[in-house]
Design an enzyme around this catalytic site. Structure first.
Site, PDB file in Angstrom:
ATOM      1  N   HIS A  14       0.847  -1.190   0.000  1.00 31.74           N
ATOM      2  CA  HIS A  14       0.000   0.000   0.000  1.00 31.74           C
ATOM      3  C   HIS A  14       0.887   1.247   0.000  1.00 31.74           C
ATOM      4  O   HIS A  14       1.692   1.443   0.908  1.00 31.74           O
ATOM      5  CB  HIS A  14      -0.895  -0.009   1.240  1.00 31.74           C
ATOM      6  CG  HIS A  14      -1.799   1.175   1.322  1.00 31.74           C
ATOM      7  ND1 HIS A  14      -2.820   1.387   0.423  1.00 31.74           N
ATOM      8  CD2 HIS A  14      -1.851   2.211   2.192  1.00 31.74           C
ATOM      9  CE1 HIS A  14      -3.457   2.498   0.735  1.00 31.74           C
ATOM     10  NE2 HIS A  14      -2.880   3.030   1.806  1.00 31.74           N
ATOM     11  N   ASP A  53       0.540   5.255  -0.173  1.00 33.10           N
ATOM     12  CA  ASP A  53      -0.304   6.444  -0.184  1.00 33.10           C
ATOM     13  C   ASP A  53       0.198   7.390  -1.271  1.00 33.10           C
ATOM     14  O   ASP A  53       1.376   7.760  -1.283  1.00 33.10           O
ATOM     15  CB  ASP A  53      -0.266   7.133   1.179  1.00 33.10           C
ATOM     16  CG  ASP A  53      -1.046   6.364   2.227  1.00 33.10           C
ATOM     17  OD1 ASP A  53      -2.112   5.818   1.897  1.00 33.10           O
ATOM     18  OD2 ASP A  53      -0.593   6.301   3.383  1.00 33.10           O
ATOM     19  N   ASP A  97      -7.738   1.315   2.936  1.00 31.07           N
ATOM     20  CA  ASP A  97      -7.388   2.330   3.931  1.00 31.07           C
ATOM     21  C   ASP A  97      -8.080   3.644   3.620  1.00 31.07           C
ATOM     22  O   ASP A  97      -7.462   4.595   3.152  1.00 31.07           O
ATOM     23  CB  ASP A  97      -5.865   2.530   3.955  1.00 31.07           C
ATOM     24  CG  ASP A  97      -5.442   3.532   5.025  1.00 31.07           C
ATOM     25  OD1 ASP A  97      -6.141   3.650   6.036  1.00 31.07           O
ATOM     26  OD2 ASP A  97      -4.410   4.188   4.844  1.00 31.07           O
ATOM     27  N   HIS A 122      -7.244   9.334  -0.477  1.00 32.64           N
ATOM     28  CA  HIS A 122      -7.834   9.276   0.858  1.00 32.64           C
ATOM     29  C   HIS A 122      -7.005   9.910   1.978  1.00 32.64           C
ATOM     30  O   HIS A 122      -7.393   9.809   3.150  1.00 32.64           O
ATOM     31  CB  HIS A 122      -8.185   7.820   1.221  1.00 32.64           C
ATOM     32  CG  HIS A 122      -7.008   6.895   1.331  1.00 32.64           C
ATOM     33  ND1 HIS A 122      -6.749   5.925   0.399  1.00 32.64           N
ATOM     34  CD2 HIS A 122      -6.023   6.791   2.248  1.00 32.64           C
ATOM     35  CE1 HIS A 122      -5.670   5.257   0.744  1.00 32.64           C
ATOM     36  NE2 HIS A 122      -5.204   5.763   1.871  1.00 32.64           N
TER      37      HIS A 122
END
Length: 1044
Positions: free
Chosen positions: A263, A265, A375, A580
Site C-alpha cells: 500500500h 499512499d 485504507d 484518501h
C-alpha cells in the site's frame, strides 16, 4: 556418538527452553556465539562519492554532476533533498562461489541504479538493506562494478518531528551508517527462518496447545544439534524443522490466501513527487522477488501510480507488463487512486472507476473484478451500485477494524447499497493490509474471523505499506515454511480472483449488511483543510459545466472540437486530489500546496474551456447562444449582442443574478432559464419585492414573501418564518445562525479525529465587532452584514442575503482563522421533532439517528454529507444547504454545520488564514422531496453562467426530465465515440418512478450503457413521442449513450 547427541531429556520448563531458542537467534544478545552472529561472513569496504540536490532529478542528470568523496557517517540533507552516491565496488577474487551482497544502511529511502536502470529499493525501515550482486560468484562475473544509489532525504514515513504524524522537520539531516561488500551466508538465513517460525509457533499457540509444546521441544533439540560455527550441523537441525512443518492439517482447516501487497499512499507524509519514487523503489524490488520466486503473486492498485511509473521508469514498466501477463503482478481496484469513500461526488466516484478501468484495459487488457480500498475513512452506501456499474462485484477493505466504539460484526458478507445492489465483501480478519508472513498473522486471522462456519477462506496481505516497501524474501520464506502445518491455517499463495471464487462458492450462509459502512473514527476529516474541500466542490462543479456546454456546442457547431485530452488531464488531477489522505486533509503542508495548485490549474484551464464552449454556442447555434464569458458572474461585452444566461441543470431556474450594466457597473436581474438551456436576460418583477428594515428593538426584519427573518445585532436569527404556512422554523428562546467554538484535542490522530468529548466544551461566539446593519436594500436582494470576534486572533464577517423568489436564506461568510486545536461550527435549533435526519450522499440520500439510544447511534456524533441535510417531521422541515462543507451533526432538534478546524499535525499550519464559504437555511412545508430541497442545493452550488448572445436569440432547452425525482447529473462525450453523448441520471427521492427524458438535440440512436460506457444490448430503450421513457428504482443510476 557425539556428546551433543547424548543428552538427557530436559525438564518441562517452558520459559527456559523458549528463551534459550530466542537468544540463539537474537540480534542483540550473545551475537558472538549465536546463530544470528554468523549471518554475514567476510566484508570489504567500497569507495563512495556523493552529490546533493535540492530537487528530484533524473538518473541521466545526476550522472552529469560533480561528485565528491563521502565517508560513512557524514550527514547530508536537509529534508526532501536527494543525495546521489557513486559506489565503486571491487569484489575479492577469493569470494568465488560465495553469495555477495552490497550491504547498505541509511535513514533515507534509496534506489540502486545499475547500467542506467533501477534495480533495487533499499529501505532500512522496510527491512531491505542489501542488494544481491551474485548468488554464487563465478570467475566470469564482473568483480569491479560501478553503481549509483539515489537516497531520498526522508524515511518510509516522511520526516515527522518527534512523532510519525508530526509536521516534517525541515532541518533533519541524514546519513549512511553502513556501506560495504559482505559474504551473505544463505544457509544461516534459512536456518534462522526455521528457528524464528518455530519460536513464534510456541508463543502464538500458547501453553494450552499441544502443538506449542511439540514446537518447543523441537526447537530446543535444534539448538542442541546446531553449532553456529560449523555449517555441517545445519542440515540436521533443518531436517527437524522440516519434519515439524510438514505435519499436515485436516481437511477442515481454514485456508489463508496470501497475497503480496504494498500500500503506497499517493501523498500523505510526503509529497506527490516522492510517491513516484516510492513506487519505483517498491515495485522494482517486487520484480526482483518474482524473478526468484515464480509462485509469488503481488496485488497492486491505483492506475495513477502505474501511469507515474510508466512515465518515470519506462524499463521497469515494461518488466511489470511482462509479469502482469504471467499472472504474478496483478492490478487491482479499478480506480484512478484509492480515493476517499465519503467526500467525492457521485460523478467523481464514477470517474475514478472509468479512468482506472480504462487504463488497466488499455495497458494490460484486463478489467478489475474487485474494488480494492483497504485504507479509507468510511464507505458511501452508493458504492455497491457504482461498483456493479463498473463491472465489479467484489470488494476488499479492512479499515472498519479501526472503529473506536463498536466492533463490526462480519469479515465476509454481502454489502447492500442504497439501491439494493450487492457486492461480496471481505475484510481480512488479521485487520491489516501490511502483514509480515509471521505466525501471529495466521493465528490472528483465524482467531478474529467473525464468520466462522460461514466462510473458511481469508486474505492475508503481506508487505510493508503506507509508505511503500512491499514484501521481502524473508516474508516469502516464512510463508513457504508453513503452507500446511498442523495447528495453523493452510497458506496458499493466491490472487484476489482465487480468494473471491472460493468465497462465492461458500456464500449461501453469508449475512448481508445494508447501508453505509460508517467508520467510527476520523470524523474530523470531513472538515480539516477547508480550502481543499472548497477546491474539490468548485472543480467538480466547473468540470460538470464544461462538459455540459461542450456537448451542447458539439451538437450545434460542426467545427467545435470537444476537448477530450484536456478534460481527461483535468479530471485526473481532480481524481488525484481525492486520494484518501488529500481530500480528507490528513496530509503535510507540501501536499496541501500541491493540491491547491492543482485546483488552480483546473480552475484556469476549465474556465478557458468553458469560455470556448460558450463562444461556440454563440457562433454556431441557430437556436441562440453567446460569445464568451468564463465565470458566470459577468460577461465580456463587445457591443455585438446582449447578455444571456446558461443553465446546466435539468430544471427551469428562476433566480436573482448579477449582470453588467451599460454604465460599467452591475445590476441585479431576476431571470428565468430553461432546463439545460439558455435565455436572454430579461429581468422580471418578483411577486413580492424583498424588504428589509431596522426595528425599534435593534433587530432587522427581512422579508421576501416566502421567508421572514429577524436578525439580532450579533447576526443570530431570532426568528425564521415560512410565510406561506405561517410556520416558525426556529426553536423558541433559541437563536439560529449561532456560531460556536469547541476545544478540539483528539487522542492522537490530530488532523483526522474529533472526539465525542469535544461537545462538552461548547462556547458560543458572542463578541460583536460590528453589529448587524443593512448593507443593501433592493427589490431583488437585501443584505445584512455583521462581524464577530472569535478570539484575539480570529474574526467572522458575514453577509446574510435574502433574494426575491428564493426559498432559502443565504449566509456568505468570511472567517480569518488563526486558532490552535479549536473547532468552529454554526447551529440552528429548529422546531422539528424527528428520530432521524437526512443527508445527501452520492446519487441519493440516507437517514441517520438524531438520538443516542445505542452505541451505534452516539458513535455518529459527527457525520458527513454533501450539499444538504434535512430534518423533517410530517408536513414540515428545515434543510441546511452549503457550497463546500461536508461535516454535520443533528442531535435532537439542533442542526449543526461544521466549518473549520485547527489541527497541528501533520500540517502545523492547517486551515490557518482566510476562508470564504456560503451556507443557507431553508424551512419548507411538506417533505424535502416535494419542496425541491435537492434542486435548491444544486442551485446554490451550480451558478448560472452569463455570456453574450446575438440580439435575435430566443430561449431554448437542450434537455428536460418529466419527473422532479430524476436528476440529470452528467452530460459528456463518450470516451470511445465522437459525437456520442453519455447522459447519467439518477432517482433522487427514494422511490420507483417512470420519467421521460426529452431533448431538442438531433439524436439518431439511444442505448443503455454501464458506468464504463459499454453498451448494454440486453436493455431496450423506449423512445416515444413523449421522449425517452426510463424506469427507475429507488436511487438507481441510469447511463445512456446518445448518438448524434
Amino acid at each position: 556418538m557425539s556428546l551433543r547427541r547424548c543428552h538427557e531429556p530436559v525438564l518441562k520448563n517452558r520459559r527456559t527452553l523458549l528463551e534459550r531458542a530466542e537468544k540463539f537467534i537474537s540480534d542483540i544478545y550473545f551475537t558472538d556465539c549465536n546463530l544470528r552472529g554468523r549471518l554475514y561472513g567476510e566484508s570489504c569496504p567500497v569507495q563512495l562519492e556523493s552529490f546533493l540536490s535540492p530537487k528530484r532529478i533524473s538518473f541521466t542528470e545526476a550522472c552529469e554532476q560533480n561528485f565528491a568523496p563521502y565517508k560513512v557517517g557524514q550527514t547530508f540533507g536537509p529534508t526532501w533533498y536527494t543525495c546521489w552516491f557513486r559506489v565503486c565496488l571491487n569484489i575479492p577474487s577469493s569470494w568465488k562461489t560465495k553469495e555477495v551482497h552490497l550491504l547498505w544502511e541509511s535513514d533515507g529511502e534509496a534506489m540502486v541504479w545499475r547500467n542506467g536502470e533501477p534495480v533495487q529499493g533499499l529501505t532500512k525501515e522496510g527491512e531491505k538493506t542489501s542488494y544481491v550482486l551474485s548468488e554464487a560468484l563465478q570467475d566470469d562475473e564482473p568483480h569491479s562494478l560501478l553503481l549509483y544509489i539515489e537516497v531520498s532525504c526522508n524515511g518510509l514515513f516522511g520526516a515527522g518531528q518527534g512523532s510519525m504524524i508530526a509536521a516534517p522537520d525541515p532541518k533533519k539531516m541524514f546519513s549512511v551508517q553502513r556501506a560495504e561488500l559482505v559474504i551473505f551466508n544463505h544457509d544461516v538465513q534459512q536456518l534462522l527462518t526455521d528457528f524464528e517460525m518455530m519460536v513464534d509457533i510456541v508463543k502464538e499457540l500458547g501453553e494450552q496447545d499441544q502443538r506449542s509444546f511439540q514446537a518447543l521441544f523441537t526447537v530446543n533439540e535444534m539448538v542442541n544439534l546446531c553449532e553456529p560455527t560449523d555449517p555441517s550441523t545445519f542440515p540436521r537441525a533443518r531436517s527437524l524443522a522440516s519434519a515439524f512443518f510438514n505435519q499436515r492439517n485436516g481437511e477442515s482447516q481454514h485456508t489463508v490466501h496470501a497475497m503480496g501487497h504494498c500500500h503506497i499512499d499517493s501523498a500523505w507524509l510526503w509529497p506527490y513527487e516522492e510517491t513516484i519514487r516510492k513506487c519505483g523503489r517498491s515495485w522494482v524490488t517486487v520484480i526482483r522477488l518474482m524473478e526468484k520466486n515464480p509462485e509469488f503473486i503481488f496485488t497492486c492498485s491505483q492506475a495513477q501510480q502505474f501511469q507515474w511509473v510508466k512515465s518515470w521508469y519506462p524499463s521497469l514498466y515494461s518488466q511489470i507488463q511482462h509479469f502482469v501477463k504471467k499472472g504474478q503482478f496483478i492490478p487491482v481496484g479499478g480506480t484512478w487512486v484509492e480515493m476517499d469513500g465519503n467526500l467525492p461526488s457521485g460523478e467523481s466516484m464514477v470517474r475514478q472507476f472509468l479512468e482506472g478501468q480504462r487504463f488497466f484495459s488499455q495497458e494490460f487488457e484486463i478489467y478489475c473484478k474487485e474494488f480494492w480500498l483497504p485504507d479509507t475513512f468510511g464507505y458511501s452506501a452508493q458504492l455497491p451500485q457504482i461498483m456493479q456499474g463498473s463491472g465489479i462485484s467484489n470488494f476488499l477493505t479492512q479499515k472498519l477494524s479501526w472503529n473506536l466504539v463498536n466492533t463490526f460484526p462480519h469479515n465476509t458478507f454481502f454489502w447492500e447499497g442504497l439501491d439494493g445492489s450487492k457486492v461480496l465483501t471481505h475484510f481480512p480478519p488479521g485487520n491489516s493490509y501490511e502483514m509480515k508472513g509471521k505466525v501471529e498473522d495466521l493465528t490472528k486471522t483465524l482467531r478474529n474471523n467473525k464468520d466462522k462456519g460461514r466462510a473458511n477462506h481469508s486474505a492475508v496481505l503481506f508487505g510493508f505499506g503506507d509508505g511503500g516497501g512491499g514484501p521481502t524474501q524473508l516474508m516469502l520464506d516464512r510463508l513457504q515454511r508453513i503452507q500446511d502445518t498442523d495447528g495453523l491455517p493452510r497458506v496458499r499463495m493466491s490472487s484476489p480472483n482465487s480468494l473471491f471464487s472460493e468465497l462465492w462458492s461458500q456464500s449461501e450462509l453469508l449475512c448481508t449488511w445494508s447501508g453505509e459502512l460508517f467508520l467510527e473514527l476520523h470524523n474530523g476529516t470531513y472538515t480539516t483543510q477547508a480550502q481543499i474541500k472548497r477546491g474539490n466542490r468548485q472543480c467538480e462543479t466547473l468540470l460538470h459545466d464544461v462538459e455540459v456546454y461542450s456537448c451542447l456546442a458539439l451538437s450545434q457547431d460542426q467545427s467545435f472540437q470537444y476537448p477530450v485530452d484536456r478534460l481527461q488531464e483535468l479530471w485526473r488531477l481532480l481524481l488525484l486530489n481525492q486520494f484518501h489522505d488529500v481530500i480528507p486533509g490528513s496530509c503535510i503542508e507540501l501536499v496541501v500546496e500541491d493540491a491547491l495548485r492543482y485546483y488552480e490549474d483546473i480552475r484556469d484551464s476549465g474556465s478557458r474551456l468553458l469560455k470556448n464552449a460558450l463562444t461556440a454556442l454563440g457562433s454556431g447555434g441557430s437556436s441562440g447562444g453567446s460569445s464568451g464569458s468564463n465565470s458566470g458572474s459577468s460577461s465580456d461585452s463587445d457591443g455585438s449582442g446582449s447578455v444571456g444566461v446558461f443553465n446546466s441543470l435539468c430544471w427551469e431556474r428562476q433566480e436573482v443574478t448579477q449582470v453588467h450594466s451599460d454604465t460599467g457597473g452591475s445590476d441585479l436581474a431576476l431571470v428565468q432559464v430553461p432546463s439545460v438551456g439558455f435565455s436572454p436576460v430579461k429581468s422580471a418583477d418578483p411577486h413580492t419585492p424583498v424588504s428589509v428594515m431596522d426595528q425599534a428593538d435593534g433587530t432587522i426584519l427581512m422579508n421576501n414573501g416566502i421567508l421572514r427573518a429577524v436578525v439580532n445585532k450579533d447576526g443570530t436569527l431570532v426568528s425564521l418564518c415560512l410565510v406561506t404556512c405561517s410556520r416558525e422554523a426556529l426553536l423558541d428562546s433559541s437563536n439560529g445562525n449561532q456560531f460556536v467554538l469547541f476545544d478540539d484535542v483528539p487522542l492522537y490522530w490530530d488532523a483526522w479525529d474529533v472526539m465525542d468529548y469535544h461537545l462538552q466544551t461548547r462556547r458560543p461566539v458572542v463578541e460583536v465587532l460590528e453589529p448587524a446593519r443593512v448593507l443593501t436594500s433592493e427589490q431583488l436582494r437585501a443584505t445584512v452584514r455583521f462581524s464577530l470576534r472569535i478570539s484575539d486572533k480570529s474574526t467572522i464577517t458575514q453577509d446574510i442575503v435574502m433574494d426575491a423568489m428564493c426559498p432559502y436564506l443565504k449566509f456568505h461568510t468570511q472567517v480569518d482563522w488563526n486558532e490552535s486545536h479549536r473547532f468552529l461550527k454554526v447551529e440552528f435549533p429548529v422546531q422539528v421533532h424527528s428520530p432521524s435526519a437526512t443527508y445527501e450522499i452520492q446519487f441519493g440520500h440516507l437517514q441517520r439517528p438524531t438520538h443516542h439510544n445505542t452505541s451505534w447511534d452516539w458513535a455518529r456524533f459527527e457525520v458527513w454529507g454533501h450539499k444538504w441535510a434535512d430534518l423533517s417531521e410530517h408536513n414540515f422541515g428545515v434543510a441546511l444547504l452549503n457550497d463546500c462543507k461536508y461535516g454535520y451533526s443533528v442531535y435532537k432538534n439542533v442542526m449543526t454545520l461544521s466549518l473549520l478546524r485547527a489541527p497541528k499535525a501533520p500540517d502545523a499550519n492547517a486551515d490557518m488564514g482566510s476562508h470564504q464559504f456560503t451556507y443557507a437555511i431553508m424551512p419548507h412545508s411538506g417533505s424535502f422531496q416535494d419542496s425541491s430541497v435537492i434542486q435548491c442545493a444544486y442551485n446554490l452550488n451550480y451558478p448560472l453562467r452569463l455570456a453574450q448572445h446575438p440580439l435575435q436569440a430566443v430561449p431554448w432547452s437542450a434537455f428536460s426530465v418529466s419527473s422532479p425525482a430524476v436528476i440529470l447529473e452528467t452530460i459528456k462525450q463518450s470516451e470511445e465515440q465522437t459525437r456520442t453523448l453519455v447522459l447519467r441520471l439518477y432517482e433522487s427521492h427514494g422511490g420507483t418512478v417512470t420519467a421521460a427524458l426529452n431533448t431538442s438535440l438531433p439524436v439518431r440512436d439511444v442505448w443503455h450503457c454501464d458506468l464504463l460506457e459499454r453498451r448494454d444490448l440486453s436493455r431496450a430503450v423506449s423512445l416515444t413521442a413523449q421522449g425517452i421513457i426510463l424506469q427507475f428504482k429507488p436511487f438507481q443510476i441510469i447511463s445512456l449513450l446518445l448518438v448524434l
